[in-house]
Write an enzyme that holds these catalytic residues in place. Sequence first.
Site, PDB file in Angstrom:
ATOM      1  N   ASP A  89     -13.840  21.956  21.379  1.00  0.00           N
ATOM      2  CA  ASP A  89     -13.541  20.683  22.029  1.00  0.00           C
ATOM      3  C   ASP A  89     -13.221  20.957  23.493  1.00  0.00           C
ATOM      4  O   ASP A  89     -12.334  21.758  23.804  1.00  0.00           O
ATOM      5  CB  ASP A  89     -12.336  20.023  21.348  1.00  0.00           C
ATOM      6  CG  ASP A  89     -12.505  18.523  21.205  1.00  0.00           C
ATOM      7  OD1 ASP A  89     -12.962  17.897  22.181  1.00  0.00           O
ATOM      8  OD2 ASP A  89     -12.186  17.988  20.130  1.00  0.00           O
ATOM      9  N   GLU A 257     -18.643  12.743  23.808  1.00  0.00           N
ATOM     10  CA  GLU A 257     -17.951  11.566  23.272  1.00  0.00           C
ATOM     11  C   GLU A 257     -18.034  10.475  24.335  1.00  0.00           C
ATOM     12  O   GLU A 257     -17.617  10.677  25.479  1.00  0.00           O
ATOM     13  CB  GLU A 257     -16.493  11.884  22.945  1.00  0.00           C
ATOM     14  CG  GLU A 257     -15.791  10.695  22.295  1.00  0.00           C
ATOM     15  CD  GLU A 257     -14.283  10.857  22.219  1.00  0.00           C
ATOM     16  OE1 GLU A 257     -13.680  10.293  21.295  1.00  0.00           O
ATOM     17  OE2 GLU A 257     -13.704  11.520  23.099  1.00  0.00           O
ATOM     18  N   ASP A 334      -9.727  10.727  14.919  1.00  0.00           N
ATOM     19  CA  ASP A 334      -9.230   9.485  15.507  1.00  0.00           C
ATOM     20  C   ASP A 334      -9.452   8.268  14.618  1.00  0.00           C
ATOM     21  O   ASP A 334      -9.087   7.160  15.001  1.00  0.00           O
ATOM     22  CB  ASP A 334      -9.914   9.224  16.858  1.00  0.00           C
ATOM     23  CG  ASP A 334      -9.392  10.109  17.970  1.00  0.00           C
ATOM     24  OD1 ASP A 334      -8.235  10.562  17.874  1.00  0.00           O
ATOM     25  OD2 ASP A 334     -10.146  10.355  18.934  1.00  0.00           O
TER      26      ASP A 334
END
Length: 577
Positions: A89, A257, A334
């Site tokens: 990430d 993202e 999330d």
Amino acid sequence: MVYQIYPRSFCDSNGDGIGDLAGILGKLDHLQALGVGVVWLSPIYRSPMVDNGYDISDYRDIAPEFGTLADFDALVAALHARGIRLMLDLVVNHCSDQHPWFLQGSRSRDDPHHGYFIWAEPQAAAAGSATAAPNNWEAAFGGPAWTFNPATGEYYLHLFSPQQPELNWRNPKLRAEVHDILRFWLARGVDGFRMDVINLIAKPWQPDGRLADAPVVQPGPTQPAFGEVVHGPKLLDYLRELRREVLDHHDLITVGEAPLATPAQGIELTSPQTGALDMLFQFEHMDLDCQPGAGNGKWALKPLHLPDLKRSMQRWQDALHGRGWNSLYLGNHDQPRPVSRWGDDGRWRVHSAKMLATWLHGQQGTPYVYQGEELGMTNTPFARIEDCQDIESINHYRAALQRGQPPEEVMAAIRAKGRDNARTPMPWRAGPHAAGFTSGTPWLALNPNLDQINAEQARADADSVFHHYRRLIQLRRQHAVWVRGRTLPLLAEHPQIAAYLRVWQGATLLVVCNFSAQARQFEAPVADAPLCGWQLLLGNWPADPGDLDVAAKPLRPDLPAFALRPYEARIYRGADA
């Protein structure tokens, strides 16, 4: 298939209650048995953990609770030995206010690191307002998106928490730092990056050097900032520079993202010819069970209308086919658990979890499985806000109570949509001692249904959700139409059945899913999907000898329709596939 690991909640090797890299290393057999091709690790960098690692204070070191760089190197080697690639990430829209860049840059306007962040002068406070913030933007976690810094007499921008200041991508020195961060991890064997909220990095600066107010939609001093920031005018320039300077020199997987992205923007980002990334995460389908304009964002709940979900997914299937690439997902760190959100986490948990997986994995794009999804894990019945750890849920609870909402109403929304639902630790086995997650006290309580839903039980049961995912992953690797085929929708307006064809070079697949707890009749438009000669590849119910004995014969030529049992899913292969 990409498998996302939330390291804090995967497996704890040292009894401190927090998952770590050594814990992941000890569970690689689970990933290999599932058929994982890529592991994506949520942030493992040094961090004060205000937002569970998405506030980074050192991009070149591991948070002590997760282990050391030596642990990381051992994990990379073990994954590669199993033929599994590793994706990190990358969080470079913002960092932590404890990062040395911010600690130094916030002390003086003359410090070289001051320009790594986004600063603005105070404005004259509006009548009746106590704030002199540079504009009316609101942060994603609540409150103004600007915080005053007394040392320099300026406000700094943060689209999330005040402890997550935005990085200034207009500064070439900052961009060079980001490039070096990628090179550091690539030298340690990393195979790719999932880039957090990457379409927010290019802020829409006005000619006068300001960031303009958001339109006032509802009365109030602040307005959401995301809509003003996404896909700014320099975004592709920054990402193409990153690709030219770093990414093109390696065989990598890059995923962006992209909140609020449109299909046209998705093509811009992921076009093999002119884009900068391999694929993107878009959120359009994640907002379909919220009430638009309700003022509470994702917390204003409404039931899912299946035709809306089908239209959203098909729009992206059509737009990106041959021109870009999408990520297929229903859950992540999330989002709430898919089976609780859009399935049935009670009587039909196993069937509906398999059905959702079938519907998703049959489409074009790269499928993502979030840890525990392969077990059919459910949302957790959080009784009190004190049971939660997520900053977003906690801030929402406080703000909602201040607005006069009843506490139980607020908690009902958090139980449905709160991020902690995905972050409860993995249950590796039944019984005490935190279900094999830790020998100590877990940082977040495990789901109380761990005795019924755990990895040991799932892997031992040949008919479990785990093995259904495993079969889906195997099938995808066996049929090129699954990867390359165009997606053609069937029964687009049907309120309970989702069905589509995948077609490519004469090969055809048919996917049919019942999104309800009642039996439904599937009647295919025969001109589009003649059933003669089709054979069942995979289903989530035992074969019905009356119409689909997969071992003996294909569907009967005289059968233009068939009954679907509750949450039933089937994948058929055309005779020429």
